[in-house]
Enzyme design. Structure first.
Site, mmCIF file in Angstrom:
data_model
loop_
_atom_site.group_PDB
_atom_site.id
_atom_site.type_symbol
_atom_site.label_atom_id
_atom_site.label_comp_id
_atom_site.label_asym_id
_atom_site.label_seq_id
_atom_site.Cartn_x
_atom_site.Cartn_y
_atom_site.Cartn_z
ATOM 1 N N LEU A 24 51.616 51.271 35.463
ATOM 2 C CA LEU A 24 52.004 52.697 35.774
ATOM 3 C C LEU A 24 52.906 53.057 36.593
ATOM 4 O O LEU A 24 53.334 54.129 36.663
ATOM 5 C CB LEU A 24 50.614 53.618 36.105
ATOM 6 C CG LEU A 24 49.588 53.551 34.998
ATOM 7 C CD1 LEU A 24 48.276 54.299 35.421
ATOM 8 C CD2 LEU A 24 49.920 54.035 33.812
ATOM 9 N N LYS A 63 60.135 40.999 45.620
ATOM 10 C CA LYS A 63 60.345 39.787 45.886
ATOM 11 C C LYS A 63 59.023 38.756 45.379
ATOM 12 O O LYS A 63 59.297 37.819 44.840
ATOM 13 C CB LYS A 63 60.321 39.423 47.342
ATOM 14 C CG LYS A 63 60.873 38.167 47.905
ATOM 15 C CD LYS A 63 61.028 38.112 49.713
ATOM 16 C CE LYS A 63 60.541 36.746 50.017
ATOM 17 N NZ LYS A 63 59.218 37.036 50.998
ATOM 18 N N HIS A 83 54.071 53.118 24.858
ATOM 19 C CA HIS A 83 53.780 54.496 25.206
ATOM 20 C C HIS A 83 52.980 55.027 23.964
ATOM 21 O O HIS A 83 53.419 54.745 22.871
ATOM 22 C CB HIS A 83 55.072 55.317 25.675
ATOM 23 C CG HIS A 83 54.569 56.606 26.075
ATOM 24 N ND1 HIS A 83 54.053 56.911 27.440
ATOM 25 C CD2 HIS A 83 54.441 57.957 25.444
ATOM 26 C CE1 HIS A 83 53.703 58.098 27.465
ATOM 27 N NE2 HIS A 83 54.182 58.600 26.479
HETATM 28 C C1 GRF Z 1 48.180 52.184 26.265
HETATM 29 O O1 GRF Z 1 47.678 53.586 25.534
HETATM 30 C C2 GRF Z 1 49.657 52.048 26.358
HETATM 31 O O2 GRF Z 1 50.139 52.790 25.277
HETATM 32 C C3 GRF Z 1 49.721 52.774 27.611
HETATM 33 O O3 GRF Z 1 48.717 52.325 28.488
HETATM 34 C C4 GRF Z 1 47.402 51.959 27.699
HETATM 35 C C5 GRF Z 1 46.914 50.685 28.004
HETATM 36 O O4 GRF Z 1 45.850 50.317 27.288
HETATM 37 N N1 GRF Z 1 50.973 52.320 28.279
HETATM 38 P P1 GRF Z 1 45.494 48.805 27.203
HETATM 39 O O5 GRF Z 1 45.155 48.387 28.582
HETATM 40 O O6 GRF Z 1 46.334 48.155 26.698
HETATM 41 O O7 GRF Z 1 44.271 49.046 26.321
#
Ligand code: GRF
Length: 194
Positions: free
Chosen positions: A88, A70, A107
């Site tokens: 995450l 929300k 990713h």
């Molecule tokens: C990056 O490697 C992205 O691919 C993953 O988390 C990391 C984030 O790095 N999802 P940043 O905080 O953008 O430097």
């Protein structure tokens, strides 16, 4: 006057915010036809939020408590797109329902390889090296209720070099990420407009 799409960026508690920074800069330089509406993080201590503030972007703190869905929805008001950047968690169902095919994640591997729950940070690059891959890269994909499983929007590759460590490979992939995330966001926004 034509309305400019607004993007919310969601960051995690520990992320450095480098992809967030790349997205902010790309919108300001006109490489992405949108504005960053807000950067949302889980705590004042999130390093990426300090970077966002220093860049003059509006920030919001939404704690992942029982009202998370929300409260996120209310912080997301006025935004049409969500970009996860070092975020995450699985997004609450009500947020995914409110933003169908409008949530992206980046990713650091060539999905579907080396993705899934627990595959983040150096673990991804260690797995790529352990598998003896000659190529790695990054993927921007739509977000679903399953980690790293949504349709891929854009990928970019880079070589894995002899003598690479997880750190040297991560740095090479990260350079690609900073190009690929803005390009993928521009691609999905332009596709919706045409
Ligand atoms: C990056 O490697 C992205 O691919 C993953 O988390 C990391 C984030 O790095 N999802 P940043 O905080 O953008 O430097």
């Amino acid at each position: 006057m034509e309305r400019v799409d607004k993007v919310a960026i969601l960051v995690g508690p520990k992320g450095r915010g480098s992809n967030m920074g790349a997205l902010i800069r790309a919108t300001r330089e006109g490489l992405v036809p949108a504005e960053i509406g807000v950067v949302i993080g889980p705590a004042v201590t999130s390093p990426a939020l300090s970077v966002a503030e220093a860049l003059g972007t509006t920030i919001a703190i939404v704690q992942p408590d029982e009202e998370y869905g929300k409260n996120l929805l209310s912080a997301l008001k006025g935004c049409q797109w969500i970009c996860l950047a070092g975020f995450l968690r699985i997004l609450p169902e009500e947020v995914l329902r409110a933003f169908p095919k409008r949530v992206l994640n980046i990713h650091p591997s060539l999905l579907p390889k080396f993705g899934g729950k627990g595959m983040y940070g150096r673990r991804v690059h260690e797995a790529v090296l352990a598998a003896g891959e000659h190529e790695s890269g990054c993927s921007v994909h739509y977000v679903t209720e399953v980690y790293d499983e949504g349709e891929v929007v854009l990928q970019s590759t880079c070589p894995v070099l002899a003598g690479d460590t997880a750190e040297t490979l991560a740095a090479r992939v990260l350079e690609r990420e900073h190009q690929t995330y803005p390009a993928a966001l521009a691609k999905v926004i332009n596709a919706r407009r045409s």
